[in-house]
Design an enzyme around this catalytic site. Structure first.
Site, short mmCIF file in Angstrom:
data_model
loop_
_atom_site.label_atom_id
_atom_site.label_comp_id
_atom_site.label_asym_id
_atom_site.label_seq_id
_atom_site.Cartn_x
_atom_site.Cartn_y
_atom_site.Cartn_z
N TYR A 144 -18.30 -1.86 9.79
CA TYR A 144 -18.19 -3.26 10.25
C TYR A 144 -19.32 -4.08 9.63
CZ TYR A 144 -14.67 -1.53 13.35
OH TYR A 144 -13.52 -0.95 13.81
N SER A 145 -18.96 -5.23 9.08
CA SER A 145 -19.98 -6.13 8.53
C SER A 145 -20.83 -6.67 9.68
CB SER A 145 -19.33 -7.33 7.84
OG SER A 145 -18.49 -6.92 6.82
N GLU A 361 -16.42 -8.27 -1.14
CA GLU A 361 -16.21 -7.14 -0.24
C GLU A 361 -14.95 -7.45 0.56
OE1 GLU A 361 -19.68 -4.52 1.22
OE2 GLU A 361 -19.06 -5.67 2.98
N TYR A 363 -11.07 -5.91 2.11
CA TYR A 363 -10.54 -4.63 2.61
C TYR A 363 -9.13 -4.81 3.13
CZ TYR A 363 -10.42 -0.24 5.15
OH TYR A 363 -10.09 1.01 5.59
C1 FAD Z 1 -17.07 -2.71 4.40
C2 FAD Z 1 -16.12 -2.98 5.55
C3 FAD Z 1 -16.47 -3.92 6.49
C4 FAD Z 1 -15.59 -4.19 7.55
N1 FAD Z 1 -15.95 -5.14 8.44
C5 FAD Z 1 -15.13 -5.44 9.46
C6 FAD Z 1 -15.50 -6.45 10.39
O1 FAD Z 1 -16.56 -7.08 10.29
N2 FAD Z 1 -14.65 -6.70 11.41
C7 FAD Z 1 -13.46 -6.03 11.55
O2 FAD Z 1 -12.73 -6.31 12.51
N3 FAD Z 1 -13.10 -5.07 10.65
C8 FAD Z 1 -13.91 -4.76 9.63
N4 FAD Z 1 -13.57 -3.77 8.76
C9 FAD Z 1 -12.37 -2.94 9.05
C10 FAD Z 1 -12.77 -1.77 10.01
O3 FAD Z 1 -13.58 -0.85 9.30
C11 FAD Z 1 -11.56 -0.97 10.53
O4 FAD Z 1 -10.81 -0.55 9.43
C12 FAD Z 1 -10.69 -1.75 11.48
O5 FAD Z 1 -11.41 -2.15 12.64
C13 FAD Z 1 -9.51 -0.87 11.94
O6 FAD Z 1 -10.03 0.32 12.47
P1 FAD Z 1 -9.35 1.04 13.73
O7 FAD Z 1 -10.10 2.28 14.00
O8 FAD Z 1 -9.17 0.09 14.86
O9 FAD Z 1 -7.93 1.36 13.18
P2 FAD Z 1 -7.38 2.84 12.80
O10 FAD Z 1 -7.13 3.63 14.01
O11 FAD Z 1 -8.30 3.41 11.77
O12 FAD Z 1 -6.01 2.44 12.14
C14 FAD Z 1 -5.99 1.82 10.91
C15 FAD Z 1 -4.78 2.33 10.19
O13 FAD Z 1 -3.61 1.87 10.84
C16 FAD Z 1 -2.63 1.61 9.88
N5 FAD Z 1 -2.20 0.21 10.02
C17 FAD Z 1 -2.98 -0.86 10.22
N6 FAD Z 1 -2.25 -1.97 10.32
C18 FAD Z 1 -0.96 -1.57 10.17
C19 FAD Z 1 0.25 -2.27 10.17
N7 FAD Z 1 0.31 -3.59 10.34
N8 FAD Z 1 1.38 -1.55 9.97
C20 FAD Z 1 1.34 -0.21 9.81
N9 FAD Z 1 0.21 0.50 9.79
C21 FAD Z 1 -0.93 -0.18 9.97
C22 FAD Z 1 -3.20 1.87 8.52
O14 FAD Z 1 -2.83 3.18 8.14
C23 FAD Z 1 -4.68 1.80 8.76
O15 FAD Z 1 -5.40 2.61 7.87
C24 FAD Z 1 -14.39 -3.49 7.67
C25 FAD Z 1 -14.05 -2.55 6.71
C26 FAD Z 1 -14.89 -2.29 5.67
C27 FAD Z 1 -14.51 -1.27 4.64
N1 NAP Z 2 -16.74 -6.31 4.42
C1 NAP Z 2 -15.44 -6.19 4.46
O1 NAP Z 2 -14.81 -5.61 3.61
C2 NAP Z 2 -14.74 -6.80 5.62
C3 NAP Z 2 -15.46 -7.46 6.61
C4 NAP Z 2 -14.77 -8.04 7.65
C5 NAP Z 2 -13.37 -7.94 7.70
N2 NAP Z 2 -12.73 -7.27 6.74
C6 NAP Z 2 -11.27 -7.17 6.74
O2 NAP Z 2 -10.80 -8.49 6.60
C7 NAP Z 2 -9.53 -8.59 7.20
C8 NAP Z 2 -9.55 -9.84 8.10
O3 NAP Z 2 -8.45 -9.82 8.89
P1 NAP Z 2 -8.35 -10.57 10.25
O4 NAP Z 2 -7.24 -9.87 11.00
O5 NAP Z 2 -9.67 -10.75 10.88
O6 NAP Z 2 -7.86 -11.98 9.74
P2 NAP Z 2 -6.84 -13.00 10.38
O7 NAP Z 2 -7.40 -13.51 11.64
O8 NAP Z 2 -5.47 -12.42 10.38
O9 NAP Z 2 -6.92 -14.15 9.28
C9 NAP Z 2 -6.62 -13.90 7.96
C10 NAP Z 2 -6.17 -15.20 7.31
O10 NAP Z 2 -5.94 -14.97 5.94
C11 NAP Z 2 -4.59 -15.37 5.65
N3 NAP Z 2 -4.05 -14.60 4.56
C12 NAP Z 2 -3.08 -13.64 4.57
N4 NAP Z 2 -2.81 -13.21 3.34
C13 NAP Z 2 -3.62 -13.91 2.51
C14 NAP Z 2 -3.78 -13.94 1.10
N5 NAP Z 2 -3.08 -13.16 0.29
N6 NAP Z 2 -4.68 -14.79 0.58
C15 NAP Z 2 -5.43 -15.59 1.38
N7 NAP Z 2 -5.30 -15.62 2.71
C16 NAP Z 2 -4.41 -14.79 3.28
C17 NAP Z 2 -3.84 -15.19 6.94
O11 NAP Z 2 -2.66 -15.98 6.94
P3 NAP Z 2 -1.27 -15.56 7.62
O12 NAP Z 2 -1.59 -14.48 8.61
O13 NAP Z 2 -0.79 -16.80 8.26
O14 NAP Z 2 -0.42 -15.11 6.49
C18 NAP Z 2 -4.89 -15.72 7.92
O15 NAP Z 2 -4.91 -17.12 7.93
C19 NAP Z 2 -9.29 -7.30 7.94
O16 NAP Z 2 -8.43 -6.52 7.12
C20 NAP Z 2 -10.67 -6.66 8.02
O17 NAP Z 2 -10.61 -5.27 8.04
C21 NAP Z 2 -13.38 -6.71 5.69
#
Ligand code: FAD
Ligand code: NAP
Length: 363
Positions: A144-145, A361, A363
């Protein structure tokens, strides 16, 4: 060194809970509410020139700051805590920060670290959820960031905050599936233990140059590292750092009720109108003039010329965080902009990455 913090978290809304917190170091507090947000809108004059914008980057040539690669930045700690020996923090507060009608829930949570998890703005931590997986093994960590500045939300370097979206989806069999770690975190009650690993990551470390232009591109919870940057830039006081450049945040969310930390960003604009801009893309409520869905790249396209001009400066830094899909969308608008100047975007981006001015970054 940091000397003071002048912003504080205001605790409970109806869906939040917290433990009493001691030892705050807070100077002239400004209350930040984790409440439902309302869409901020303004008329923007989109001109050909940079000068049309209200909160504008200074045109004076700032003193050059020598670039130090973030990879060699001294004092950045990584992997102090590993899965076999995690840090056990306590949840201090956990608050839902999206409205009840938002598609999905996002929570802001604060954990104690007692200063033992020394992180920088832009890093992440790992969380190991309680319980076991289907094979009877402890769950694996999820990253998590970090959403707080290095000082933490209470200014004492003793906490770390996250911004977590609760993952719930319907699988191919029509069953509702809850993500393991995100649900564990969103359901955490104050006082509960949480296993923390890390900190990790150097990609998203913020630039040291206080005169830099920092363009922050976030979708949803991708806002986390930028909240951390922006608190350092606008809410905190340091002897050796005073931000005088331009911070420009683009945030994409589905609905007005999913806008994250909007009240804080509005406060920052009040405090530093010359140094901070924020533009929202509310995908399910807004469209552009062609009627296309307002994604972050759609909003950016409205400032295309200006963004391209900024990208030509060697102290402009772009950071992108959130959904993977956003990267291609943003590339697509950059390709056409660069082409107007006869520049190949792929090559240009490669150079920007090399000089650590294009940081991704997703994901
Ligand atoms: C560097 C980094 C930073 C991140 N920072 C954040 C952050 O700040 N906040 C945040 O909320 N998350 C962040 N994430 C994402 C976070 O790490 C988790 O992946 C996220 O919270 C989901 O984990 P979980 O254990 O709840 O889900 P899990 O139990 O691990 O389930 C996830 C799995 O469910 C499946 N899945 C998910 N959605 C669907 C779908 N719609 N349909 C079918 N299958 C699906 C996929 O196989 C996926 O791999 C970050 C990820 C990375 C890599
Ligand atoms: N460091 C990291 O790598 C990091 C840190 C934090 C979060 N994350 C990841 O970031 C994602 C954030 O998801 P969330 O559920 O918090 O977001 P969210 O609330 O669903 O909002 C995402 C927004 O982006 C839009 N969107 C969808 N497809 C897009 C595209 N191709 N280009 C631009 N915008 C698009 C969505 O629009 P519509 O839904 O209306 O299509 C929505 O407005 C998660 O997958 C999380 O794991 C990664």
């Amino acid at each position: 060194m940091a000397t003071a913090v002048n912003a504080a978290v205001s605790l409970p809304s109806s869906k939040s809970s917290s433990l009493p917190i001691r030892n705050h170091i807070i100077v002239s507090p400004e209350r930040i509410n984790f409440n439902k947000c309302f869409l901020y809108s303004r008329n923007v004059c989109v001109g050909r020139k940079v000068v049309t914008i209200k909160a504008q980057v200074t045109t004076e040539a700032p003193a050059k700051v020598e670039k130090v690669s973030k990879k060699n930045d001294e004092g950045v700690v990584v992997n102090k805590f590993r899965p076999k020996n995690p840090y056990i923090g306590k949840c201090l507060l956990n608050t839902k920060i999206t409205g009840d009608d938002a598609p999905g829930e996002t929570w802001h949570m604060v954990f104690t670290t007692e200063g033992e998890v020394p992180y920088r703005e832009g890093q992440s931590i790992g969380v190991i959820p309680d319980g076991i997986d289907k094979n009877g093994k402890p769950h694996k960590l999820r990253l998590y960031s970090i959403a707080s500045s290095a000082l933490g939300d209470f200014g004492d370097t003793k906490t770390v905050s996250l911004c977590v979206k609760r993952l719930v989806y319907t699988n191919d069999q029509g069953e509702i599936v809850k993500g393991v770690c995100s649900n564990f975190l969103c359901d955490l009650k104050p006082g509960a233990d949480v296993k923390i690993t890390g900190p990790v990551g150097k990609e998203m470390l913020m630039p040291k140059d206080p005169n830099a232009t920092v363009i922050m591109l976030a979708t949803g919870t991708g806002i986390a590292p930028f909240r951390s940057f922006l608190w350092k830039m606008f809410f905190e006081k340091y002897e050796d750092y005073k931000f005088k450049g331009l911070g420009w945040l683009f945030l994409g969310v589905p609905t007005t009720s999913s806008l994250l930390y909007k009240d804080e960003f509005e406060k920052m604009k009040e405090k530093a109108p010359e140094n901070f801009r924020v533009d929202y893309a509310v995908s399910r409520e807004q469209t552009n003039e062609k009627g296309e869905k307002m994604y972050i790249q759609t909003r950016m396209a409205q400032y295309a010329e200006e963004l391209w001009e900024l990208l030509k400066k060697d102290n402009t830094y772009v950071y992108m965080c959130g959904l993977k899909g956003m990267e291609k969308g943003i590339d697509d608008i950059m390709v056409s902009l660069a082409a107007r100047d006869g520049i190949d975007w792929t090559e240009y981006k490669r150079q920007l990455k090399k000089s650590e001015q294009w940081n991704v970054e997703v994901y």
